[in-house]
Scaffold this motif. Sequence first.
Motif, PDB file in Angstrom:
ATOM      1  N   VAL A 154      13.567  48.650 -39.267  1.00 18.36           N
ATOM      2  CA  VAL A 154      13.275  49.661 -38.185  1.00 18.36           C
ATOM      3  C   VAL A 154      11.961  50.201 -38.535  1.00 18.36           C
ATOM      4  N   TRP A 155      11.089  50.410 -37.540  1.00 15.91           N
ATOM      5  CA  TRP A 155       9.820  50.715 -37.550  1.00 15.91           C
ATOM      6  C   TRP A 155       9.514  52.127 -36.704  1.00 15.91           C
ATOM      7  N   SER A 156       8.721  52.951 -37.587  1.00 20.03           N
ATOM      8  CA  SER A 156       8.302  54.040 -36.885  1.00 20.03           C
ATOM      9  C   SER A 156       6.656  54.198 -36.915  1.00 20.03           C
ATOM     10  N   ALA A 157       6.440  54.659 -35.682  1.00 22.12           N
ATOM     11  CA  ALA A 157       4.924  54.893 -35.461  1.00 22.12           C
ATOM     12  C   ALA A 157       4.377  56.181 -36.132  1.00 22.12           C
ATOM     13  N   ASP A 158       4.987  57.092 -36.637  1.00 21.28           N
ATOM     14  CA  ASP A 158       4.889  58.332 -36.908  1.00 21.28           C
ATOM     15  C   ASP A 158       3.911  58.124 -38.498  1.00 21.28           C
ATOM     16  N   VAL A 159       2.837  58.971 -38.600  1.00 18.50           N
ATOM     17  CA  VAL A 159       2.205  58.747 -39.641  1.00 18.50           C
ATOM     18  C   VAL A 159       2.447  60.072 -40.378  1.00 18.50           C
ATOM     19  N   ASN A 160       2.848  59.669 -41.904  1.00 15.38           N
ATOM     20  CA  ASN A 160       2.960  61.046 -42.887  1.00 15.38           C
ATOM     21  C   ASN A 160       1.909  60.686 -43.957  1.00 15.38           C
ATOM     22  N   SER A 161       1.625  61.954 -44.874  1.00 14.31           N
ATOM     23  CA  SER A 161       0.713  61.909 -45.639  1.00 14.31           C
ATOM     24  C   SER A 161       0.928  61.193 -46.763  1.00 14.31           C
ATOM     25  N   ALA A 162       2.402  60.977 -47.132  1.00 10.59           N
ATOM     26  CA  ALA A 162       2.929  60.259 -48.151  1.00 10.59           C
ATOM     27  C   ALA A 162       2.505  58.672 -48.244  1.00 10.59           C
TER      28      ALA A 162
ATOM     29  N   LYS B 207      -2.817  54.269 -47.559  1.00  7.70           N
ATOM     30  CA  LYS B 207      -3.090  55.211 -48.272  1.00  7.70           C
ATOM     31  C   LYS B 207      -1.908  56.190 -48.597  1.00  7.70           C
ATOM     32  N   GLY B 208      -1.816  57.158 -49.669  1.00  7.17           N
ATOM     33  CA  GLY B 208      -0.634  57.799 -49.852  1.00  7.17           C
ATOM     34  C   GLY B 208      -0.518  58.236 -51.175  1.00  7.17           C
ATOM     35  N   ASN B 209       0.715  58.767 -51.710  1.00  9.81           N
ATOM     36  CA  ASN B 209       0.963  59.358 -52.901  1.00  9.81           C
ATOM     37  C   ASN B 209       0.943  58.199 -53.934  1.00  9.81           C
ATOM     38  N   SER B 210       1.302  57.224 -53.687  1.00 12.79           N
ATOM     39  CA  SER B 210       1.801  56.206 -54.733  1.00 12.79           C
ATOM     40  C   SER B 210       0.349  55.327 -55.348  1.00 12.79           C
ATOM     41  N   PRO B 211       0.390  54.971 -56.499  1.00 15.52           N
ATOM     42  CA  PRO B 211      -0.890  54.547 -57.148  1.00 15.52           C
ATOM     43  C   PRO B 211      -0.944  52.779 -56.761  1.00 15.52           C
ATOM     44  N   SER B 212       0.089  52.344 -56.185  1.00 11.74           N
ATOM     45  CA  SER B 212       0.098  50.858 -55.883  1.00 11.74           C
ATOM     46  C   SER B 212       0.687  50.389 -54.471  1.00 11.74           C
ATOM     47  N   TRP B 213      -0.056  49.555 -53.852  1.00 14.09           N
ATOM     48  CA  TRP B 213       0.508  49.362 -52.370  1.00 14.09           C
ATOM     49  C   TRP B 213       0.518  47.835 -51.933  1.00 14.09           C
ATOM     50  N   ARG B 214       1.233  47.463 -51.010  1.00 18.35           N
ATOM     51  CA  ARG B 214       1.138  46.208 -50.387  1.00 18.35           C
ATOM     52  C   ARG B 214       1.276  46.034 -48.909  1.00 18.35           C
TER      53      ARG B 214
ATOM     54  N   ASP C 157      -0.858  37.870 -34.813  1.00 10.36           N
ATOM     55  CA  ASP C 157      -0.111  38.967 -34.061  1.00 10.36           C
ATOM     56  C   ASP C 157       1.347  39.382 -34.815  1.00 10.36           C
ATOM     57  N   GLY C 158       1.514  40.527 -34.762  1.00 10.57           N
ATOM     58  CA  GLY C 158       3.145  41.122 -35.516  1.00 10.57           C
ATOM     59  C   GLY C 158       2.824  42.534 -35.691  1.00 10.57           C
ATOM     60  N   VAL C 159       3.953  42.981 -36.468  1.00  9.75           N
ATOM     61  CA  VAL C 159       3.878  44.213 -36.884  1.00  9.75           C
ATOM     62  C   VAL C 159       3.687  44.500 -38.350  1.00  9.75           C
ATOM     63  N   TYR C 160       2.661  45.462 -38.717  1.00  9.17           N
ATOM     64  CA  TYR C 160       2.306  45.592 -40.016  1.00  9.17           C
ATOM     65  C   TYR C 160       2.802  46.941 -40.442  1.00  9.17           C
ATOM     66  N   TRP C 161       3.079  47.104 -41.970  1.00  8.28           N
ATOM     67  CA  TRP C 161       3.105  48.632 -42.502  1.00  8.28           C
ATOM     68  C   TRP C 161       3.010  48.194 -43.879  1.00  8.28           C
ATOM     69  N   CYS C 162       2.852  49.279 -44.470  1.00  9.28           N
ATOM     70  CA  CYS C 162       2.628  49.461 -46.088  1.00  9.28           C
ATOM     71  C   CYS C 162       3.933  49.682 -46.761  1.00  9.28           C
ATOM     72  N   GLU C 163       3.957  49.141 -47.997  1.00 12.67           N
ATOM     73  CA  GLU C 163       5.058  49.361 -49.040  1.00 12.67           C
ATOM     74  C   GLU C 163       4.691  49.878 -50.047  1.00 12.67           C
ATOM     75  N   SER C 164       4.902  50.831 -50.980  1.00 14.54           N
ATOM     76  CA  SER C 164       4.548  51.494 -52.247  1.00 14.54           C
ATOM     77  C   SER C 164       5.559  50.758 -53.323  1.00 14.54           C
ATOM     78  N   MET C 165       4.979  51.097 -54.643  1.00 15.01           N
ATOM     79  CA  MET C 165       5.738  50.660 -55.852  1.00 15.01           C
ATOM     80  C   MET C 165       6.772  51.836 -56.142  1.00 15.01           C
ATOM     81  N   SER C 166       6.242  53.033 -55.372  1.00 14.96           N
ATOM     82  CA  SER C 166       7.112  54.243 -55.341  1.00 14.96           C
ATOM     83  C   SER C 166       8.098  54.393 -54.330  1.00 14.96           C
ATOM     84  N   LYS C 167       8.445  53.300 -53.576  1.00 15.44           N
ATOM     85  CA  LYS C 167       9.660  53.057 -52.869  1.00 15.44           C
ATOM     86  C   LYS C 167       9.485  53.745 -51.368  1.00 15.44           C
TER      87      LYS C 167
END
Length: 283
Positions: free
Chosen positions: A108-116, A138-145, A177-187
């Motif tokens: 389930v996707w959210s378009a809301d941006v947060n600082s984390a 960008k965010g609080n985690s040291p690692s992203w995908r 085309d598609g939906v893109y989002w970031c995932e962090s090693m900090s869950k």
Amino acid sequence: NKIKTLLSTDKLNPVLIVSPSWLSPGASVTLSCDVEYPSEGWLFSWYKAVPYYKITEEPYTYELLPDGSKTAQSLHIINGQTSTAGYVCRVERGSNFYHNYYSKPKFVWSADVNSAASLTVGPVVQNFGYDSVKLTCKGNSPSWRVRKFPENRRPYCSNFWDSGESVCIIDTTYSDDGVYWCESMSKEFSNAVNITIQDFYSGPIMVIPDDPVKTGTFVSLSCKLRRKKIYPSVAFYHNNKLIQNDSREELNFLAVSNSDEGSYKCQYSGKESPSRYMSVKCE
């Protein structure tokens, strides 16, 4: 024997349906877990998909949701979800059957941006021979995908976790085309962005070499439109002066000279490109 054959088929694999796909303020999320055969006699458990460090092997681990263990109900309601998230359902039959199966993760996707955790989308960047769009995590985690749906055989921008800011470059030569989002090693999951490559193109692209060209050499400039027309009308301008107007998409210089340096733009069937500068240097 017939029952054993049926139980060994893909019909036992549960399918999770998430509704709605995009979150709206105050709305609940409904999870529905379907099993094609047999349709009755299953117990259902509900999990949240958590990013796992082994991307190429098992990209997620599963954390049991509160009140999500072994219910007879094939529906589960989640209240208060405000950010992008992934879910999984598991089905099993009684202790004498030893059958339990997990669905594939659904999101389930959210378009809301947060600082984390945040995903930003850059403008189209013109490169020599191709164009690209940059996505940045960008965010609080040291690692992203960077994750994508639909997967089209490539669910991640990279098969590695990126340290610091994670940057994903989409080659717009191919429709991705598609939906893109970031995932962090900090869950953590970022906001999601629905990207249609054609949306980045309100007009044509003026293709010019990035590096200075040498005097006396052959140089070809081109005017590219993602959706080409059968009978185009293409006009090229040098320093706002019309220099070629016909159906050709290329502007060729047999031996470029210093006077050819300057700003170029094109019009493709009435649509105008941004201007680009061509630099010329002596041989």
